[in-house]
Design an enzyme around this catalytic site. Structure first.
Site, PDB file in Angstrom:
ATOM      1  N   ARG A   1     -16.013  -3.803  -1.382  1.00 53.20           N
ATOM      2  CA  ARG A   1     -15.351  -5.107  -1.193  1.00 53.20           C
ATOM      3  C   ARG A   1     -14.846  -5.640  -2.534  1.00 53.20           C
ATOM      4  NH1 ARG A   1     -18.599  -9.224  -0.803  1.00 53.20           N
ATOM      5  NH2 ARG A   1     -19.990  -8.291   0.731  1.00 53.20           N
TER       6      ARG A   1
ATOM      7  N   LYS B   1       6.233  -5.441   4.950  1.00 53.11           N
ATOM      8  CA  LYS B   1       7.684  -5.373   5.132  1.00 53.11           C
ATOM      9  C   LYS B   1       8.312  -4.334   4.182  1.00 53.11           C
ATOM     10  CE  LYS B   1       6.394  -8.670   7.855  1.00 53.11           C
ATOM     11  NZ  LYS B   1       6.405 -10.074   7.503  1.00 53.11           N
TER      12      LYS B   1
END
Ligand SMILES: *Cc1c(COP(=O)(O)O)cnc(C)c1O
Length: 386
Positions: free
Chosen positions: A52, A201
């Site tokens: 993490r 994107k």
């Protein structure tokens, strides 16, 4: 020692953060599928403790994106929204944010429906008029968040002018650079303090993974967002980090083609008798064409067009063959979307009317197929509208 001359953008996209693996010489960054790391003795490790906090695949990606945006650190999150959420943790109860009124729908939804519950306040202004930003800043304003070009109306904000206003008031400026990518726009060079991306994107470019990043310019931001990655855990996985590293290697060539195809499609649609109006910063009649020319190194491949009515927009959408009706953007394939019912459904009819989003509006993310094929498909669908 003198610093080596920085390589060009395409070279950095392929090499920065992506040096061959030291153990094997593998030219691609390995995907480190591990949640934990063996420690040599109590209190001694190789710099990795738990995934993490850090993972070598994600580290490589963060170094790559930091280089491409010209920042001093980058922090990758599980999605664009996770990145913006992490950015909000730089504020505390009572702080105020000024935001582009035409911002990504999910950003406004998160600000208004989640962050507002924790005592943050938001003012939305048309940031394409920089003086409106100045007028909206209050003593408790901490951040100005802009998007340029905006989705889906393609309004342009003068990044340098807004950055100057922010800095004169001791406020930080974050820029959502998702629509252009660092290949076509470099907000940090224009004064931005933070660049944010939905890497889903153009940076990924292949519509096969979600992701988000914050690129920073100051050590205290780096410390804050590293701490937030550790505390809140909305980090990008090793596999998706790898997909993004792979996507970024071709960013320069993809963006060149996206830009060329975007211009060609905009020119085809502009003046087509079935199209009422085209919104694309590359067109001379776009109200901020000169500003776009000055602050961007291309116009990109995002554009919108007004087809007049919902019925006409729907007939167009269902007549397409090669181009897909789908949410999202920035992939190699041409995608069209209907903002009123898809990306901007949540803001309601009144909100859409204020922003100029009509029921006949169609947004196009022009892909990198042969442009003749894209134009032919759009053309045959438009022909049905009479
Ligand atoms: C998609 C998008 C986002 C949100 O990113 P996700 O990766 O979908 O969470 C934010 N800003 C812009 C401009 C986007 O297009």
């Amino acid at each position: 020692m003198a610093e080596a001359k920085k390589h060009g953008f395409a070279t950095r996209a392929i090499h920065d953060g992506q040096a061959p693996d030291e153990l094997t010489g593998a030219v691609n960054v390995p995907i480190y599928l591990t949640s934990t790391y063996q420690q040599e003795e109590i209190g001694r490790n190789k710099g990795y403790e738990y995934a993490r906090l850090t993972n070598p695949t994600r580290d490589a990606l963060e170094e790559s994106l930091c280089s491409l945006e010209g920042g001093t650190s980058a922090h990758a999150f599980a999605s664009g929204m996770a990145a913006i959420t992490a950015m909000c943790t730089m504020m505390k109860m009572g702080d105020h944010v000024v935001c582009s009124d035409n911002v990504y729908g999910g950003t406004a939804r998160m600000f208004d429906k989640v962050m507002a519950n924790y005592g943050l306040t938001f003012t939305y202004v048309d940031t394409s008029e920089a003086e409106k930003v100045a007028a909206a800043i209050r003593p408790e304003t901490k951040l100005v968040h802009i998007e340029t070009p905006t989705n889906p109306m393609m309004g342009i904000t003068d990044i340098r002018a807004v950055a100057d206003i922010c800095h004169a008031h001791g406020v930080e400026l974050s820029v959502d650079n998702t629509f252009l990518s660092p290949y076509l726009q470099q907000p940090i060079a224009l004064g931005a303090d933070i660049v944010m991306h939905s890497t889903t994107k153009f940076l990924n470019g292949h519509s096969d993974g979600l992701g988000g990043v914050l690129v920073c310019t100051k050590p205290e931001q780096a410390e804050r967002f590293r701490f937030v990655q550790k505390c809140t855990g909305g980090i990008l996985s090793p596999f998706e980090s790898y997909l993004l590293l792979r996507g970024v290697k071709t960013l320069a060539v993809r963006m060149k083609q996206h830009d060329a195809n975007g211009r060609a499609v905009a020119n085809f649609l502009n003046g087509h008798r079935a199209v009422k109006r085209v919104f694309y910063p590359g067109l001379a009649e776009h109200p901020q064409h000169e500003l776009a020319k000055r602050q961007q190194s291309g116009f990109g491949s995002m554009l919108s067009m007004d087809l007049g009515t919902l019925e006409r927009a729907n007939l167009f959408a269902k007549s397409l063959g090669l181009c897909y009706l789908a949410e999202s953007l920035g992939g190699v394939e041409t995608l069209i979307c209907h903002p009123a019912s898809m990306t901007h459904a949540a803001i309601g009819a009144e909100g859409r009317a204020r922003l100029g989003i009509t029921d006949g509006l169609i947004r196009v993310s022009v892909g990198i197929e042969d442009v003749e094929d894209i134009v032919a498909d759009l053309g045959q669908a438009l022909a049905r509208l009479g």
